[in-house]
Design a protein around this motif. Structure first.
Motif, PDB file in Angstrom:
ATOM      1  N   TRP A 118      43.021  42.474  32.864  1.00 46.77           N
ATOM      2  CA  TRP A 118      42.704  42.821  34.246  1.00 46.77           C
ATOM      3  C   TRP A 118      41.253  43.266  34.357  1.00 46.77           C
ATOM      4  CZ3 TRP A 118      43.661  42.149  39.074  1.00 46.77           C
ATOM      5  CH2 TRP A 118      43.242  43.069  40.042  1.00 46.77           C
ATOM      6  N   ASN A 119      40.480  42.580  35.213  1.00 44.74           N
ATOM      7  CA  ASN A 119      39.083  42.923  35.475  1.00 44.74           C
ATOM      8  C   ASN A 119      38.347  43.294  34.185  1.00 44.74           C
ATOM      9  OD1 ASN A 119      39.098  42.392  38.200  1.00 44.74           O
ATOM     10  ND2 ASN A 119      39.530  44.503  38.802  1.00 44.74           N
ATOM     11  N   ALA A 120      38.375  42.369  33.237  1.00 44.51           N
ATOM     12  CA  ALA A 120      37.848  42.632  31.898  1.00 44.51           C
ATOM     13  C   ALA A 120      36.357  42.947  31.902  1.00 44.51           C
ATOM     14  CB  ALA A 120      38.138  41.448  30.987  1.00 44.51           C
ATOM     15  N   ASN A 121      35.621  42.469  32.905  1.00 45.21           N
ATOM     16  CA  ASN A 121      34.190  42.749  32.959  1.00 45.21           C
ATOM     17  C   ASN A 121      33.907  44.211  33.288  1.00 45.21           C
ATOM     18  OD1 ASN A 121      33.531  40.091  32.382  1.00 45.21           O
ATOM     19  ND2 ASN A 121      33.478  39.495  34.540  1.00 45.21           N
ATOM     20  N   GLU A 122      34.886  44.877  33.904  1.00 47.10           N
ATOM     21  CA  GLU A 122      34.692  46.270  34.305  1.00 47.10           C
ATOM     22  C   GLU A 122      35.241  47.245  33.271  1.00 47.10           C
ATOM     23  OE1 GLU A 122      36.316  46.797  38.198  1.00 47.10           O
ATOM     24  OE2 GLU A 122      35.372  44.961  38.962  1.00 47.10           O
ATOM     25  N   VAL A 134      48.892  48.125  36.295  1.00 51.84           N
ATOM     26  CA  VAL A 134      47.769  48.212  35.357  1.00 51.84           C
ATOM     27  C   VAL A 134      48.052  49.302  34.322  1.00 51.84           C
ATOM     28  CG1 VAL A 134      45.315  48.725  35.106  1.00 51.84           C
ATOM     29  CG2 VAL A 134      46.107  47.373  37.057  1.00 51.84           C
ATOM     30  N   PHE A 135      47.774  49.011  33.069  1.00 47.97           N
ATOM     31  CA  PHE A 135      47.801  50.031  32.027  1.00 47.97           C
ATOM     32  C   PHE A 135      46.634  49.781  31.081  1.00 47.97           C
ATOM     33  CE2 PHE A 135      50.087  46.513  30.154  1.00 47.97           C
ATOM     34  CZ  PHE A 135      49.877  46.585  28.784  1.00 47.97           C
ATOM     35  N   TYR A 136      46.347  50.760  30.249  1.00 46.37           N
ATOM     36  CA  TYR A 136      45.176  50.691  29.380  1.00 46.37           C
ATOM     37  C   TYR A 136      45.620  50.854  27.927  1.00 46.37           C
ATOM     38  CZ  TYR A 136      43.048  51.480  33.895  1.00 46.37           C
ATOM     39  OH  TYR A 136      42.702  51.370  35.213  1.00 46.37           O
ATOM     40  N   SER A 150      41.108  38.625  37.750  1.00 46.65           N
ATOM     41  CA  SER A 150      40.056  39.474  38.314  1.00 46.65           C
ATOM     42  C   SER A 150      40.159  39.434  39.830  1.00 46.65           C
ATOM     43  CB  SER A 150      38.664  39.023  37.852  1.00 46.65           C
ATOM     44  OG  SER A 150      38.408  37.684  38.245  1.00 46.65           O
ATOM     45  N   ALA A 151      40.009  40.622  40.426  1.00 49.11           N
ATOM     46  CA  ALA A 151      40.141  40.756  41.881  1.00 49.11           C
ATOM     47  C   ALA A 151      39.708  42.168  42.252  1.00 49.11           C
ATOM     48  CB  ALA A 151      41.589  40.510  42.318  1.00 49.11           C
ATOM     49  N   PRO A 152      39.478  42.430  43.539  1.00 49.33           N
ATOM     50  CA  PRO A 152      39.268  43.815  43.955  1.00 49.33           C
ATOM     51  C   PRO A 152      40.477  44.660  43.548  1.00 49.33           C
ATOM     52  CG  PRO A 152      38.735  42.286  45.726  1.00 49.33           C
ATOM     53  CD  PRO A 152      39.375  41.480  44.658  1.00 49.33           C
ATOM     54  N   GLU A 153      40.255  45.938  43.228  1.00 45.88           N
ATOM     55  CA  GLU A 153      41.337  46.792  42.737  1.00 45.88           C
ATOM     56  C   GLU A 153      42.519  46.833  43.699  1.00 45.88           C
ATOM     57  OE1 GLU A 153      41.664  48.249  39.833  1.00 45.88           O
ATOM     58  OE2 GLU A 153      39.724  47.566  39.099  1.00 45.88           O
ATOM     59  N   HIS A 154      42.245  46.794  44.999  1.00 40.65           N
ATOM     60  CA  HIS A 154      43.335  46.887  45.968  1.00 40.65           C
ATOM     61  C   HIS A 154      44.123  45.577  46.091  1.00 40.65           C
ATOM     62  CE1 HIS A 154      39.951  45.248  48.346  1.00 40.65           C
ATOM     63  NE2 HIS A 154      40.902  44.588  48.989  1.00 40.65           N
ATOM     64  N   ALA A 155      43.639  44.527  45.420  1.00 42.77           N
ATOM     65  CA  ALA A 155      44.290  43.216  45.543  1.00 42.77           C
ATOM     66  C   ALA A 155      45.075  42.852  44.284  1.00 42.77           C
ATOM     67  CB  ALA A 155      43.254  42.147  45.845  1.00 42.77           C
ATOM     68  N   LEU A 156      45.471  43.844  43.512  1.00 42.14           N
ATOM     69  CA  LEU A 156      46.204  43.582  42.275  1.00 42.14           C
ATOM     70  C   LEU A 156      47.479  42.780  42.535  1.00 42.14           C
ATOM     71  CD1 LEU A 156      46.917  44.000  39.276  1.00 42.14           C
ATOM     72  CD2 LEU A 156      47.888  46.225  39.924  1.00 42.14           C
ATOM     73  N   THR A 157      48.272  43.213  43.508  1.00 43.09           N
ATOM     74  CA  THR A 157      49.541  42.534  43.791  1.00 43.09           C
ATOM     75  C   THR A 157      49.318  41.075  44.150  1.00 43.09           C
ATOM     76  OG1 THR A 157      50.530  44.604  44.571  1.00 43.09           O
ATOM     77  CG2 THR A 157      51.610  42.559  45.235  1.00 43.09           C
ATOM     78  N   ALA A 176      47.558  24.636  31.730  1.00 38.68           N
ATOM     79  CA  ALA A 176      47.721  26.065  31.468  1.00 38.68           C
ATOM     80  C   ALA A 176      46.554  26.822  32.101  1.00 38.68           C
ATOM     81  CB  ALA A 176      47.775  26.336  29.970  1.00 38.68           C
ATOM     82  N   VAL A 177      46.841  27.944  32.706  1.00 38.37           N
ATOM     83  CA  VAL A 177      45.819  28.747  33.380  1.00 38.37           C
ATOM     84  C   VAL A 177      45.182  29.721  32.403  1.00 38.37           C
ATOM     85  CG1 VAL A 177      45.417  30.478  35.168  1.00 38.37           C
ATOM     86  CG2 VAL A 177      46.951  28.562  35.617  1.00 38.37           C
ATOM     87  N   GLN A 178      43.879  29.717  32.362  1.00 36.64           N
ATOM     88  CA  GLN A 178      43.133  30.668  31.539  1.00 36.64           C
ATOM     89  C   GLN A 178      42.647  31.859  32.361  1.00 36.64           C
ATOM     90  OE1 GLN A 178      40.206  29.237  28.578  1.00 36.64           O
ATOM     91  NE2 GLN A 178      38.688  30.446  29.715  1.00 36.64           N
ATOM     92  N   GLU A 179      42.314  31.605  33.633  1.00 38.71           N
ATOM     93  CA  GLU A 179      41.778  32.700  34.460  1.00 38.71           C
ATOM     94  C   GLU A 179      42.059  32.417  35.929  1.00 38.71           C
ATOM     95  OE1 GLU A 179      37.425  34.784  35.457  1.00 38.71           O
ATOM     96  OE2 GLU A 179      37.638  33.388  33.761  1.00 38.71           O
ATOM     97  N   VAL A 180      42.366  33.487  36.663  1.00 47.12           N
ATOM     98  CA  VAL A 180      42.474  33.433  38.125  1.00 47.12           C
ATOM     99  C   VAL A 180      41.598  34.539  38.691  1.00 47.12           C
ATOM    100  CG1 VAL A 180      43.969  33.700  40.135  1.00 47.12           C
ATOM    101  CG2 VAL A 180      44.797  32.466  38.128  1.00 47.12           C
ATOM    102  N   ALA A 181      40.716  34.169  39.607  1.00 48.82           N
ATOM    103  CA  ALA A 181      39.816  35.152  40.211  1.00 48.82           C
ATOM    104  C   ALA A 181      39.949  35.113  41.725  1.00 48.82           C
ATOM    105  CB  ALA A 181      38.366  34.864  39.804  1.00 48.82           C
ATOM    106  N   LEU A 182      40.079  36.304  42.319  1.00 51.75           N
ATOM    107  CA  LEU A 182      40.094  36.446  43.775  1.00 51.75           C
ATOM    108  C   LEU A 182      38.816  37.158  44.193  1.00 51.75           C
ATOM    109  CD1 LEU A 182      43.187  35.960  43.265  1.00 51.75           C
ATOM    110  CD2 LEU A 182      43.601  37.438  45.235  1.00 51.75           C
ATOM    111  N   SER A 183      38.114  36.580  45.172  1.00 49.11           N
ATOM    112  CA  SER A 183      36.897  37.209  45.673  1.00 49.11           C
ATOM    113  C   SER A 183      37.255  38.323  46.652  1.00 49.11           C
ATOM    114  CB  SER A 183      36.019  36.173  46.361  1.00 49.11           C
ATOM    115  OG  SER A 183      36.618  35.778  47.597  1.00 49.11           O
TER     116      SER A 183
END
Length: 253
Positions: A118-122, A134-136, A150-157, A176-183
């Motif tokens: 989840w949001n690995a760049n952050e 989300v867990f760490y 990856s997505a805005p934090e409020h758009a996790l669902t 197979a999906v490697q990544e999904v990103a929401l702007s």
């Protein structure tokens, strides 16, 4: 008459004294039993059993976590506090704790089941579980390859749902999906396992995915000197395709 009164008086005081001795002995006994039960040296917990289908949590980690503070005796050990300690461990989703006479503490651990990064760049230790939470945790313990969301934090669902829906459709057709990103505006971009980027936008996602699935065999055979790099499907009809040389794909894979 006086002797009778003295006898009654003596009987009263002797009876009262006996009663007080009994009461004092009872409380002394209760106190002794309490402090004996609470004394870890007198009624110690000798065995700690860690159970569960464990991939990411080692029993030794659970023991180390619990033994960092005194557990107390068999009677004084607080199972709610112990459970909270275990559930605070990174890879633990839930735990149950119970005592078994005379000296056993049993711990059953339910691990987190990871779905994606989840949001690995952050934050590099952020993951999403199968419940969409989300867990760490330490990712070096991962035993499977996970996609990236990856997505805005409020758009996790929304991100989790988009991934599941798109992955299901694509997987049925051999992708197979490697990544999904929401702007920030919820536009969707998908990266496939072979590196192909699909720009889907915000509307008619399934129709656009189906259009890609239908066109892909033709795209593969369209050019001998290049492979598909990205497909822009944000058009009512048709697509825009960018290409790259095969050696570039090999360098990136």
């Amino acid at each position: 008459m006086a002797s009778t009164a003295r006898a009654l008086n003596w009987q009263f005081w002797s009876g009262l004294a006996f009663f007080l001795v009994v009461v004092a002995s009872t409380f002394t006994g209760i106190g002794w039993l309490y402090y004996t039960a609470m004394d870890a040296q007198e009624v110690p917990i000798k065995r700690l059993l860690v159970q569960g289908e464990l991939q990411y949590v080692a029993p030794a980690d659970v023991r180390e976590t619990l033994l960092s503070d005194p557990l107390g005796s068999f009677f004084s050990a607080d199972v709610d506090r112990i459970r909270a300690q275990i559930e605070a461990m990174p890879w633990v989703a839930k735990a149950s704790v119970r005592k078994e006479w005379p000296d056993i503490l049993k711990v059953f651990v339910v691990e987190q089941q990871p779905l994606a990064h989840w949001n690995a760049n952050e934050r590099d230790d952020a993951l999403v579980n199968q419940a969409g939470e989300v867990f760490y945790a330490d990712k070096s313990r991962l035993t499977v390859r996970l996609p990236y969301l990856s997505a805005p934090e409020h758009a996790l669902t929304q991100a989790v749902q988009q991934y599941r829906d798109l992955q299901e459709l694509l997987q049925l057709n051999g992708f197979a999906v490697q990544e999904v990103a929401l702007s920030e505006r919820f536009a969707v971009e998908v990266v496939l396992q072979d590196g192909v980027v699909l720009r889907l936008g915000r509307e008619a996602l399934f129709e656009r995915i189906q259009r890609f699935i239908d066109l892909y065999p033709q795209l593969q055979g369209h050019r001998d000197d290049a492979v598909v790099d990205a497909v822009d499907l944000r058009y009512d009809t048709g697509v825009a395709v960018s290409w790259r040389a095969p050696d570039e794909q090999q360098e990136e894979s």
